[in-house]
Design an enzyme around this catalytic site. Structure first.
Site, PDB file in Angstrom:
ATOM      1  N   ASP A  82       0.983  -7.332 -10.546  1.00  0.00           N
ATOM      2  CA  ASP A  82      -0.047  -7.073 -11.554  1.00  0.00           C
ATOM      3  C   ASP A  82      -0.596  -5.654 -11.362  1.00  0.00           C
ATOM      4  OD1 ASP A  82      -1.977  -7.378 -13.455  1.00  0.00           O
ATOM      5  OD2 ASP A  82      -3.219  -8.769 -12.329  1.00  0.00           O
ATOM      6  N   ASP A 128       0.837  -1.211   0.000  1.00  0.00           N
ATOM      7  CA  ASP A 128       0.000   0.000   0.000  1.00  0.00           C
ATOM      8  C   ASP A 128       0.869   1.257   0.000  1.00  0.00           C
ATOM      9  OD1 ASP A 128       0.722  -1.080   2.430  1.00  0.00           O
ATOM     10  OD2 ASP A 128      -1.098  -0.520   3.498  1.00  0.00           O
TER      11      ASP A 128
END
Ligand code: NAD
Length: 356
Positions: A247, A223
């Site tokens: 991804d 994050d």
């Protein structure tokens, strides 16, 4: 001799791979690498001819090749097909059959292209990130349950799992890549929450301490990494991460450069590797000759660097692309008032001229 299988695929795949092969032929004349080529179908083009998006014949040719140059697959005319016959299955099938375990996405923002970035120029300046994503493990390949009833409620689940050898293999790749760049690796995980991430981090640290002390290593939660890409992208060099985190982060990083037509990628295996632009088959502009060939030309440069160890030839292509952009050549997707507007062929010709 070095043998390359070329898979144009569908839509603009044909135009952009043609341009990249011309660039490879020219570089071969200069550096005497001895490249040979073989063309194969995949995606919708393969479905139309053989009834499947990927044939054994194509897979076999790829297995024997030193490297594969891939265009793009897909198009509206195949959207009605059942999932196993869709063109996009070809790329997943190749990754699986060829054991392509690393996905590499370089994201570089050149000074001449800085205005295309959605970031402020002072933040975007100097961005040059190589994302090293693990490609055959983790949650995308773990056990899953589509639906089950527990205590009267429907639930579904997917398992994220990594083994020490899987993490070592991808970390080693990232460390070696960093040694050829600025010597800095950021390992991205979620070890404050996930057990698989804690094993990931332990394994990265151990391998680093045993074999790669010369490389600067730091760790970041995923994050925080997503934020840092937007506020301080130039602080990264090589980023190594799992399949799912990679991804998502690689798509975030891709938009930093501002043009989808300029970003190359590589999927690396033990035996052979596949190089392709990150964009798709762009049915909206296919056949018009206006597709930007740069992403595929830069993919060809990665092919020379990572599969054939021809670093000088790869550098020469990257420099020719930079110089062409510095001189103001622009395809429609990156055109701005006052620049030299060219179509795909014009861009290729300008790059070839700079190689010469
Ligand atoms: P896309 O990348 O094909 O196109 C998105 C937009 O970017 C379009 O407006 C297109 O014109 C533009 N664009 C893309 N590449 C360009 C280039 N080189 N030069 C100039 N403009 C360019 O994505 P999409 O529209 O979501 O998908 C189209 C088809 O491609 C779909 O069938 C999709 O499944 C497939 N696809 C394939 C791959 C692959 O082969 N690896 C990857 C992504 C999408």
């Amino acid at each position: 001799m070095k043998h390359i299988v070329v898979i144009p695929g569908d839509g603009i795949g044909t135009e952009v791979t043609d341009s990249a092969v011309e660039v490879l032929k020219k570089i071969d004349e200069i550096y005497k690498i001895g490249l040979t080529y073989e063309w194969k179908d995949a995606g919708g083009a393969s479905y139309d001819q053989y009834g499947v998006p990927l044939t054994e014949d194509t897979i076999e040719a790829c297995r024997k090749a030193d490297a594969i140059l891939f265009g793009a697959v897909g198009g509206d005319q195949w959207d009605h097909l059942e999932p196993s016959l869709r063109p996009e299955k070809a790329i997943l099938g190749l990754r699986k059959s060829l054991g392509l375990y690393v996905n590499l996405r370089p994201v570089r923002i050149q000074d001449s292209m800085i205005e295309y970035s959605p970031l402020k120029p002072e933040i975007a300046k100097g961005t040059d990130i190589l994302i090293v994503r693990e490609l055959v493990g983790g949650i995308y390949f773990g056990k899953r349950c589509e639906s089950e009833i527990v205590n009267g409620a429907e639930q579904a689940w997917d398992v994220e799992k990594y083994s020490v050898p899987e993490v070592e293999r991808i970390t080693r790749f990232a460390m070696e890549a960093a040694r050829k760049r600025k010597g800095h690796v950021t390992s991205v995980d979620k070890s404050n929450v996930l057990a698989s991430s804690r094993l990931w981090r332990r394994t990265v640290i151990k391998l680093h301490d045993e074999e790669y002390k010369d490389v600067r290593l730091d760790h970041m939660y995923v994050d925080n990494c997503a934020q840092q890409f937007a506020i301080h992208p130039s602080s990264f060099d090589v980023v190594v991460t799992s399949n799912m985190f990679g991804d998502i982060l690689s798509d975030e990083a891709a938009v930093l450069s501002g043009s989808i037509g300029m970003l190359p990628s590589a999927s690396i295996g033990e035996e052979t590797s596949l190089y392709e632009p990150i964009h798709g088959s762009a049915p909206d502009i296919a056949g018009k000759g206006i597709a930007n060939p740069i992403a595929t030309i830069l993919s060809a440069a990665m092919l020379l660097r990572y599969s054939l160890n021809e670093d000088k030839a790869a550098d020469a292509i990257e420099k020719a692309v930079n110089d062409t952009l510095e001189e103001g050549y622009r395809t429609g997707d990156i055109y701005r008032e006052g620049m030299k507007r060219v179509d795909g062929k014009g861009m290729k010709e300008a790059i070839l001229a700079h190689l010469g």
